[in-house]
Enzyme design. Structure first.
Site, mmCIF file in Angstrom:
data_model
loop_
_atom_site.group_PDB
_atom_site.id
_atom_site.type_symbol
_atom_site.label_atom_id
_atom_site.label_comp_id
_atom_site.label_asym_id
_atom_site.label_seq_id
_atom_site.Cartn_x
_atom_site.Cartn_y
_atom_site.Cartn_z
ATOM 1 N N THR A 174 0.825 -1.213 0.000
ATOM 2 C CA THR A 174 0.000 0.000 0.000
ATOM 3 C C THR A 174 0.856 1.257 0.000
ATOM 4 O OG1 THR A 174 -1.821 -1.109 1.101
ATOM 5 C CG2 THR A 174 -1.709 1.266 1.372
ATOM 6 N N THR A 184 1.715 -4.258 4.363
ATOM 7 C CA THR A 184 1.593 -4.495 5.806
ATOM 8 C C THR A 184 1.087 -5.901 6.140
ATOM 9 O OG1 THR A 184 -0.639 -3.579 5.786
ATOM 10 C CG2 THR A 184 1.160 -2.065 6.338
ATOM 11 N N ASP A 185 0.485 -6.579 5.162
ATOM 12 C CA ASP A 185 -0.165 -7.864 5.463
ATOM 13 C C ASP A 185 0.770 -8.855 6.152
ATOM 14 O OD1 ASP A 185 -2.318 -6.778 4.200
ATOM 15 O OD2 ASP A 185 -2.548 -8.340 2.697
ATOM 16 N N SER A 210 2.497 -8.042 -0.279
ATOM 17 C CA SER A 210 3.255 -8.956 0.585
ATOM 18 C C SER A 210 2.525 -10.271 0.842
ATOM 19 C CB SER A 210 3.599 -8.277 1.905
ATOM 20 O OG SER A 210 2.450 -8.061 2.679
HETATM 21 N N1 GLU Z 1 -2.190 -6.605 0.656
HETATM 22 C C1 GLU Z 1 -1.157 -5.666 0.360
HETATM 23 C C2 GLU Z 1 0.180 -6.072 0.926
HETATM 24 O O1 GLU Z 1 0.322 -6.643 1.962
HETATM 25 C C3 GLU Z 1 -1.493 -4.281 0.801
HETATM 26 C C4 GLU Z 1 -1.680 -4.144 2.281
HETATM 27 C C5 GLU Z 1 -0.876 -3.036 2.835
HETATM 28 O O2 GLU Z 1 0.225 -2.772 2.393
HETATM 29 O O3 GLU Z 1 -1.353 -2.411 3.780
HETATM 30 O O4 GLU Z 1 1.142 -5.780 0.305
#
Ligand code: GLU
Length: 355
Positions: free
Chosen positions: A39, A119-120, A86
């Site tokens: 993100t 963040t995942d 991620s």
């Molecule tokens: N699902 C994506 C990831 O983990 C976006 C979630 C995020 O970065 O907050 O890369």
């Protein structure tokens, strides 16, 4: 007169600072910033799209260029390692990221690394690095919950805070850190605890500290072994053994457990409550343990310790238990622990209490 004095004092300061940079007396720290997507590299159709947007589209130098404040704190060396969410990270990605972080830190000129990612799965990447990077230099993993294009995005501030943390000498020797929402978490404890809130990262014993006005303030350290005192080096790992997580629920079918147990070298069983295992599943997992699969009981509750030989006879069944590690942290730890072979259960069990 006073205006003239101020002006000349400022010029003097600037000239002195420039001279001291040149003389190498006072140098900005050098921080390597590795981009992998997420993100923090995302973009939405409008600023109102705080939760629906496209991830992993901005390059790391574009993200940093939009945030000049970070460059005032450190000399930044940007590098695009990956451009993916991620949730796609597999063991091979963890190894590739780890080896690149390790190589960056080996450069004597480099003071620290910031890794940007989705963040995942930050909690897994950060913990993997925490256990396998052989350096005291700060490594900070950072992401954001809203893309840079969104209203009240946390991307710029999180990234700025991560650079500030990585550039500061007080962050050395603390293991791998995750910075988000003004907080500095240890990779050991942190997990993502909300799918959309800015306040998404949680450590059961609280963060190690805060970033306030660009400076880290630490209030505690990590009690468990990590980085230099951990037994693994990412430079020496070429692949990781298969460890699967099985999540407990009422109708979980024995055949699913059997199918997984026939492929895996390790299983983390995210049991109910204190790592409880239903009788019919316990029989399958006891047989798997007899065949040499390492089964670790963990808890699906999200916090707390699992008691060895409490409600379940772990010695009798040949199982391991986690200490307080979440199933996701336990999976990372068990993969590493299994690198030394699967024979010595006591040594494997000790890992959960040591790290
Ligand atoms: N699902 C994506 C990831 O983990 C976006 C979630 C995020 O970065 O907050 O890369």
């Amino acid at each position: 007169m006073s205006r003239f004095f101020c002006f000349s004092a400022r010029s003097c300061n600037t000239a002195a600072r420039a001279a001291s940079y040149i003389a190498g007396m006072k140098k900005k720290p050098i921080i390597v910033v590795l981009g992998t997507g997420g993100t923090i590299a995302g973009h939405g159709a409008s600023a109102a799209h705080v939760a629906a947007y496209t991830c992993s589209v901005l390059a790391i130098d574009e993200i940093m260029a939009a945030m000049p404040h970070a460059a005032s704190r450190a000399d930044l060396r940007m590098e695009q390692l990956l451009q993916i969410g991620s949730e796609n990270f597999r063991n091979e990605h963890l190894l590739m990221i780890g080896k690149r972080v390790s190589a960056a830190l080996e450069d004597v000129e480099v003071d620290g690394v910031v890794l940007t990612q989705g963040t995942d799965t930050i909690e897994e990447t950060a913990y993997f690095l925490h256990l396998t990077i052989k350096s005291e230099k700060p490594v900070v993993v950072v992401g954001s919950m809203r893309p840079p294009s969104a209203m009240s995005s946390d991307a710029a501030l999180n990234l700025y805070a991560a650079v500030c943390a990585a550039a500061h000498p007080s962050s050395r020797g603390k293991g791998v850190l995750v910075v988000a929402n003004d907080e500095i978490h240890t990779a050991r404890d942190v997990s993502k605890a909300s799918s959309f809130k800015l306040e998404a990262f949680h450590s059961p014993y609280g963060p190690l500290g805060y970033i306030v006005e660009g400076l880290p303030r630490y209030y505690r350290t990590v009690a468990r072994d990590h980085t230099l005192s951990a037994e693994w080096s990412v430079d020496q790992i070429e692949s990781l053994p298969r460890v699967d997580i099985i999540h407990a629920y009422g109708e979980l079918d024995e055949s699913v457990v059997e199918a997984i147990a026939s492929q895996a070298r390790g299983i983390v069983y995210a049991g109910t409550g204190n790592g409880s295992i239903a009788r019919r599943i316990a029989a399958v997992l006891a047989q798997a343990a007899q065949r040499g699969v390492q089964v670790a009981r963990a808890s699906r509750t999200g916090s707390g310790v699992v008691i060895r030989n409490g409600a379940q006879p772990d010695d009798e069944r040949g199982w391991l238990v986690v200490d307080d590690q979440s199933p996701y942290k336990a999976r990372v730890l068990l993969m590493l622990a299994l690198l030394g072979g699967i024979g010595d259960r006591a040594a494997l069990q000790a890992c959960f209490y040591r790290y």
